[in-house]
Design an enzyme around this catalytic site. Structure first.
Site, PDB file in Angstrom:
ATOM      1  N   ASN A  62      -0.647  -5.352  13.510  1.00  0.00           N
ATOM      2  CA  ASN A  62      -1.359  -4.200  12.947  1.00  0.00           C
ATOM      3  C   ASN A  62      -2.855  -4.485  13.077  1.00  0.00           C
ATOM      4  O   ASN A  62      -3.319  -5.541  12.642  1.00  0.00           O
ATOM      5  CB  ASN A  62      -1.017  -4.035  11.464  1.00  0.00           C
ATOM      6  CG  ASN A  62       0.472  -3.799  11.244  1.00  0.00           C
ATOM      7  OD1 ASN A  62       1.184  -3.419  12.166  1.00  0.00           O
ATOM      8  ND2 ASN A  62       0.940  -4.015  10.015  1.00  0.00           N
TER       9      ASN A  62
ATOM     10  N   TRP B 181      -0.738   4.442  12.875  1.00  0.00           N
ATOM     11  CA  TRP B 181      -0.582   4.456  11.419  1.00  0.00           C
ATOM     12  C   TRP B 181      -1.419   5.596  10.885  1.00  0.00           C
ATOM     13  O   TRP B 181      -2.630   5.604  11.078  1.00  0.00           O
ATOM     14  CB  TRP B 181      -1.043   3.137  10.792  1.00  0.00           C
ATOM     15  CG  TRP B 181      -0.711   3.073   9.330  1.00  0.00           C
ATOM     16  CD1 TRP B 181      -1.561   3.264   8.279  1.00  0.00           C
ATOM     17  CD2 TRP B 181       0.580   2.821   8.765  1.00  0.00           C
ATOM     18  NE1 TRP B 181      -0.893   3.132   7.096  1.00  0.00           N
ATOM     19  CE2 TRP B 181       0.426   2.867   7.360  1.00  0.00           C
ATOM     20  CE3 TRP B 181       1.854   2.571   9.298  1.00  0.00           C
ATOM     21  CZ2 TRP B 181       1.500   2.667   6.485  1.00  0.00           C
ATOM     22  CZ3 TRP B 181       2.902   2.374   8.424  1.00  0.00           C
ATOM     23  CH2 TRP B 181       2.718   2.423   7.037  1.00  0.00           C
TER      24      TRP B 181
ATOM     25  N   ASN C  81       6.449  -7.332   6.933  1.00  0.00           N
ATOM     26  CA  ASN C  81       5.206  -6.690   7.326  1.00  0.00           C
ATOM     27  C   ASN C  81       4.045  -7.437   6.700  1.00  0.00           C
ATOM     28  O   ASN C  81       3.963  -7.563   5.468  1.00  0.00           O
ATOM     29  CB  ASN C  81       5.171  -5.229   6.855  1.00  0.00           C
ATOM     30  CG  ASN C  81       3.869  -4.537   7.267  1.00  0.00           C
ATOM     31  OD1 ASN C  81       3.647  -4.271   8.439  1.00  0.00           O
ATOM     32  ND2 ASN C  81       2.997  -4.273   6.290  1.00  0.00           N
ATOM     33  N   GLU C  82       3.164  -7.946   7.544  1.00  0.00           N
ATOM     34  CA  GLU C  82       1.917  -8.569   7.130  1.00  0.00           C
ATOM     35  C   GLU C  82       2.056  -9.626   6.040  1.00  0.00           C
ATOM     36  O   GLU C  82       1.421  -9.540   4.981  1.00  0.00           O
ATOM     37  CB  GLU C  82       0.921  -7.500   6.668  1.00  0.00           C
ATOM     38  CG  GLU C  82       0.603  -6.495   7.755  1.00  0.00           C
ATOM     39  CD  GLU C  82      -0.587  -5.608   7.412  1.00  0.00           C
ATOM     40  OE1 GLU C  82      -0.919  -5.496   6.234  1.00  0.00           O
ATOM     41  OE2 GLU C  82      -1.184  -5.048   8.341  1.00  0.00           O
TER      42      GLU C  82
ATOM     43  N   ASP D  39       0.805  -1.214   0.000  1.00  0.00           N
ATOM     44  CA  ASP D  39       0.000   0.000   0.000  1.00  0.00           C
ATOM     45  C   ASP D  39       0.848   1.278   0.000  1.00  0.00           C
ATOM     46  O   ASP D  39       0.728   2.104   0.902  1.00  0.00           O
ATOM     47  CB  ASP D  39      -0.913  -0.043   1.240  1.00  0.00           C
ATOM     48  CG  ASP D  39      -1.907   1.097   1.258  1.00  0.00           C
ATOM     49  OD1 ASP D  39      -2.324   1.547   0.181  1.00  0.00           O
ATOM     50  OD2 ASP D  39      -2.258   1.543   2.374  1.00  0.00           O
TER      51      ASP D  39
ATOM     52  N   TYR E  72     -11.403  -1.112   9.104  1.00  0.00           N
ATOM     53  CA  TYR E  72     -11.680  -2.035   7.996  1.00  0.00           C
ATOM     54  C   TYR E  72     -12.792  -3.026   8.356  1.00  0.00           C
ATOM     55  O   TYR E  72     -13.465  -3.558   7.483  1.00  0.00           O
ATOM     56  CB  TYR E  72     -10.409  -2.800   7.592  1.00  0.00           C
ATOM     57  CG  TYR E  72      -9.411  -1.933   6.854  1.00  0.00           C
ATOM     58  CD1 TYR E  72      -9.755  -1.295   5.668  1.00  0.00           C
ATOM     59  CD2 TYR E  72      -8.123  -1.744   7.350  1.00  0.00           C
ATOM     60  CE1 TYR E  72      -8.843  -0.495   4.992  1.00  0.00           C
ATOM     61  CE2 TYR E  72      -7.212  -0.952   6.675  1.00  0.00           C
ATOM     62  CZ  TYR E  72      -7.583  -0.323   5.493  1.00  0.00           C
ATOM     63  OH  TYR E  72      -6.680   0.470   4.831  1.00  0.00           O
TER      64      TYR E  72
ATOM     65  N   LYS F 273      -4.360   8.204   6.337  1.00  0.00           N
ATOM     66  CA  LYS F 273      -4.321   7.883   7.772  1.00  0.00           C
ATOM     67  C   LYS F 273      -3.292   8.716   8.530  1.00  0.00           C
ATOM     68  O   LYS F 273      -3.059   8.503   9.722  1.00  0.00           O
ATOM     69  CB  LYS F 273      -4.052   6.395   7.978  1.00  0.00           C
ATOM     70  CG  LYS F 273      -5.203   5.517   7.472  1.00  0.00           C
ATOM     71  CD  LYS F 273      -5.138   4.097   7.969  1.00  0.00           C
ATOM     72  CE  LYS F 273      -6.211   3.251   7.309  1.00  0.00           C
ATOM     73  NZ  LYS F 273      -5.978   3.010   5.872  1.00  0.00           N
TER      74      LYS F 273
ATOM     75  N   TYR G 212      -7.042  -2.970  12.837  1.00  0.00           N
ATOM     76  CA  TYR G 212      -7.943  -1.935  12.317  1.00  0.00           C
ATOM     77  C   TYR G 212      -9.400  -2.252  12.650  1.00  0.00           C
ATOM     78  O   TYR G 212     -10.281  -1.963  11.856  1.00  0.00           O
ATOM     79  CB  TYR G 212      -7.741  -1.786  10.806  1.00  0.00           C
ATOM     80  CG  TYR G 212      -6.386  -1.204  10.444  1.00  0.00           C
ATOM     81  CD1 TYR G 212      -6.211   0.176  10.367  1.00  0.00           C
ATOM     82  CD2 TYR G 212      -5.300  -2.022  10.193  1.00  0.00           C
ATOM     83  CE1 TYR G 212      -4.972   0.721  10.049  1.00  0.00           C
ATOM     84  CE2 TYR G 212      -4.056  -1.490   9.874  1.00  0.00           C
ATOM     85  CZ  TYR G 212      -3.896  -0.121   9.804  1.00  0.00           C
ATOM     86  OH  TYR G 212      -2.667   0.430   9.489  1.00  0.00           O
TER      87      TYR G 212
ATOM     88  N   GLU H 253       0.657  -0.844  14.092  1.00  0.00           N
ATOM     89  CA  GLU H 253      -0.222   0.001  13.261  1.00  0.00           C
ATOM     90  C   GLU H 253      -1.629  -0.004  13.843  1.00  0.00           C
ATOM     91  O   GLU H 253      -2.141  -1.065  14.229  1.00  0.00           O
ATOM     92  CB  GLU H 253      -0.333  -0.537  11.826  1.00  0.00           C
ATOM     93  CG  GLU H 253       0.861  -0.295  10.953  1.00  0.00           C
ATOM     94  CD  GLU H 253       0.643  -0.798   9.520  1.00  0.00           C
ATOM     95  OE1 GLU H 253      -0.519  -0.886   9.063  1.00  0.00           O
ATOM     96  OE2 GLU H 253       1.659  -1.114   8.880  1.00  0.00           O
TER      97      GLU H 253
HETATM   98  C1  GCB Z   1      -1.556  -2.105   6.797  1.00  0.00           C
HETATM   99  C2  GCB Z   1      -0.275  -2.024   6.056  1.00  0.00           C
HETATM  100  C3  GCB Z   1       0.049  -0.626   5.595  1.00  0.00           C
HETATM  101  C4  GCB Z   1      -1.204   0.028   5.026  1.00  0.00           C
HETATM  102  C5  GCB Z   1      -2.244   0.094   6.128  1.00  0.00           C
HETATM  103  C6  GCB Z   1      -3.559   0.706   5.641  1.00  0.00           C
HETATM  104  O1  GCB Z   1      -1.811  -2.998   7.555  1.00  0.00           O
HETATM  105  O2  GCB Z   1       0.792  -2.540   6.804  1.00  0.00           O
HETATM  106  O3  GCB Z   1       1.048  -0.677   4.635  1.00  0.00           O
HETATM  107  O4  GCB Z   1      -0.952   1.295   4.516  1.00  0.00           O
HETATM  108  O5  GCB Z   1      -2.520  -1.191   6.589  1.00  0.00           O
HETATM  109  O6  GCB Z   1      -3.730   1.903   5.772  1.00  0.00           O
HETATM  110  O7  GCB Z   1      -4.375  -0.036   5.127  1.00  0.00           O
END
Ligand code: GCB
Length: 641
Positions: A515, A598, A452-453, A212, A521, A618, A517, A553
């Site tokens: 991470n 993040w 990462n992820e 991303d 999300y 973000k 959300y 994040e």
């Molecule tokens: C994540 C990723 C990061 C993205 C972020 C997002 O988990 O590690 O690279 O930018 O989410 O904003 O979706």
């Protein structure tokens, strides 16, 4: 013996056939030698040697530097004809381009150009450098680079965010400008790290990244010419430890050439400590004890000046000076410890990203970002999702900011294609070697992040744990951890896990980094339920692993200037409430060792339906570093005593 006409005719036919066969052989032989010649030429591109990047170029009484960044010549090679047409002999019909800088932002029509491009610069080499060894060093070239000097192939390097250097002493032409040509290629491919060129997946976007952020490319960091003496130090490794009040500095020096001895001088806190060492083959080790050491700490990032010299009898023949911090990093089941004391990481995941510069080194942005980190009360950040310019690391040492230093392994996935998986693994290992070689002496670096992820399979947020526990992916990560631990036993290491991602890999880390959300999300618009999910998951992770947990994040897209009275996604209020809820949950758990929001600032991404205007919103700061409401909220919370 008489020869009949028919015999004569048969003989003639044979001779002709032989000649034809010979010609065939001749042609075959010529073709063979031509291939051999061209492949030999190709072999002349020496792979960049990791041993040439350990010590950053330095200007002192034994070494010289010349920064050759500036406006270079540039030419696209979308047909891939440059090598055949020998563009290394001079770029015709070129356009100007700034180095460092991503090429994508410098002209209105090459933003999405992800292919081959050529760079050229012409420069004199100072006469006074004649007796020294001369190197050409690139801070990075994204993604792969081939380098020529005066039309002769010098070397190649792959991997977009790490430095490489070549010795060019024997190829230099004196008294006339030398032509430096670089072919940079950034085709997005699945076997690369990070992987790209994939349709579909979580980031179904354009250009087709599997991550991303915008896949900026080109010569994005400064380019240096530098010298070292004929007998010189090629690497220095410093490891520090502390017992009671006393510091101990273990120094390894590697040399090239015939020097046999060297000296050490450590200056700081009004004291000078001197010592000496002798080489066994090319390596020497020495320990300097520092009674009552002035430790490197967050609020007092004290740096000692370490000077190392090579000696021939009384004569000094090489010198390297560096700042070092005496500190230790360790971990308990609940905390990261700096100098034996728990430290809670407050900060961000960041990006190297700015308008016009793209991912190009932008010193005013580096300074600005550190001033904002200080202003907001942060003490750390992660170099998501690739290593940053070396100036970021130097500043972190000076400012007392802790770094989680990440290789570019974002968007890794494990399908059934073993060959691709193995190619990516080898690249990750190379990147670990290069990153540790580059950053091993920075006191600010406390943890290596090896991915990462990563996901078991591309294309969905519903990731099955089954494929994550298979031997391929587990061994993949075990090997990466082994690689980094063998290179550096003084720091922590981790991989950063995705929401709904598998647990199996996380257990390999020293700190469980995730991470999350919930409330963005998933649980859209419902921060309270999101926070409950987070609460439960944190407890689950701690009871599973008994290791400190950190959120690397959490955040929400926030359009600057958008407001509402009631909780509404994308508003500045929503970002504040989300961050507050997450920080409150973390505060209630004694095993949470850090919270990284993040992201630090808005940044450019590829285009896709979840990325309005090709941007990730973000940021707590806008892309041009103006505060959103969350910046003031975090400042009030993080600067509270
Ligand atoms: C994540 C990723 C990061 C993205 C972020 C997002 O988990 O590690 O690279 O930018 O989410 O904003 O979706």
């Amino acid at each position: 013996m008489t020869t009949s006409i028919s015999e004569y005719f048969i003989h003639l036919v044979r001779v002709i056939l032989n000649l034809l066969t010979m010609k065939k052989y001749l042609l075959f032989t010529l073709a063979y030698f031509a291939c051999a010649f061209f492949s030999l030429r190709a072999q002349n591109f020496k792979k960049a040697d990791i041993r040439d990047i350990g010590l950053f170029p330095q200007q002192n009484d034994f070494r010289n530097t010349l920064n050759i960044s500036g406006i270079w010549k540039f030419k696209k090679d979308s047909l891939g004809v440059g090598e055949k047409e020998h563009w290394e002999n001079g770029l015709s019909e070129s356009i100007p381009i700034a180095v460092p800088g991503s090429w994508n932002e410098q002209y209105e029509n090459i933003r999405d150009y992800m292919d081959i491009a050529w760079y050229e610069q012409n420069t004199f080499i100072p006469e006074s450098w004649k007796s020294q060894k001369i190197f050409l060093r690139f801070g990075s070239a994204n993604y792969a680079a081939k380098v020529w000097l005066n039309g002769k192939p010098i070397g190649f390097h792959e991997g977009g965010h790490l430095p490489f250097a070549f010795e060019i002493t024997n190829e230099i032409i004196w008294g006339t400008p030398n032509r430096i040509t670089v072919q940079v290629e950034n085709i997005l491919k699945p076997n690369r790290v990070p992987p790209g060129g994939l349709a579909g997946g979580m980031f179904s976007n354009n250009p087709p990244t599997n991550y991303d952020f915008f896949p900026y490319c080109g010569l994005e960091r400064p380019v240096w010419l530098y010298t070292v003496p004929q007998n010189y130090m090629s690497d220095i490794t410093v490891k520090t430890s502390i017992r009671d009040n006393n510091g101990s500095v273990l120094i390894n020096v590697r040399k090239e050439g015939i020097s046999k001895q060297g000296k050490i001088k450590l200056e700081g806190d009004g004291k000078v400590i001197e010592s000496s060492f002798s080489f066994t083959k090319n390596d020497a080790t020495a320990t300097v004890n520092v009674p009552g050491a002035h430790l490197w700490n967050l609020n007092d990032p004290y740096l000692y000046k370490l000077t190392i010299t090579l000696q021939e009898g009384k004569k000094t023949t090489d010198r390297y000076i560096m700042d070092i911090g005496i500190r230790t990093v360790s971990v308990t089941d609940k905390h990261i410890l700096l100098n034996g004391k728990p430290v809670f990481l407050k900060g961000f995941g960041k990006h190297e990203d700015f308008a016009v510069f793209g991912k190009g080194t932008a010193p005013p942005v580096i300074v600005k970002d550190y001033s904002l980190l200080k202003w907001i009360g942060a003490n750390s950040y992660r170099t998501s999702h690739y290593p940053y310019d070396e100036e970021y690391m130097n500043m972190a040492d000076k400012e007392g900011i802790l770094i989680i230093d990440e290789i570019p392994a974002v968007g890794l996935y494990f399908d059934n294609n073993l060959q691709l998986i193995n190619e990516r693994k080898e690249t990750c290992k190379q990147q670990i070697h290069e990153l540790v070689a580059r950053d091993k002496n920075h006191p600010s670096v406390i943890m290596w992040s090896l991915a990462n992820e990563p996901v078991a399979s591309r294309g969905s947020f519903n990731l099955s744990n089954k494929s994550a526990s298979d031997s391929v992916s587990l061994n993949f990560f075990r090997e990466l951890f082994q690689t980094v631990k063998t290179l550096d036993d003084t720091r922590l290491s981790t991989i950063v896990g995705l929401q709904n991602g598998p647990d199996e890999w996380l257990g390999l880390s020293d700190v469980i980094c995730i991470n999350r959300y919930y409330g963005w999300y998933t649980q859209n618009g419902d921060i309270a339920t999101g926070a409950k999910k987070l609460d439960a998951e944190l407890d689950h992770l701690y009871s599973t692993f008994h290791k400190p947990v950190m959120l690397t994040e959490f955040g929400t897209d926030t359009y600057p200037g958008m407001h509402d009275f009631q909780s509404e996604m994308f508003t500045e209020e929503y970002q504040v409430q989300f961050i507050k809820a997450y920080l409150d949950v973390a505060d209630s758990k004694d095993f949470v060792t850090g919270m990284h929001v993040w992201a630090f600032a808005d940044f450019k991404t590829a285009q896709g339906v979840i990325r309005f205007g090709g941007m990730n919103w973000k940021g707590v700061f806008t892309r041009d570093r103006k505060p959103k409401a969350a910046a003031f909220y975090l400042r009030s919370r993080w600067t509270r005593q």
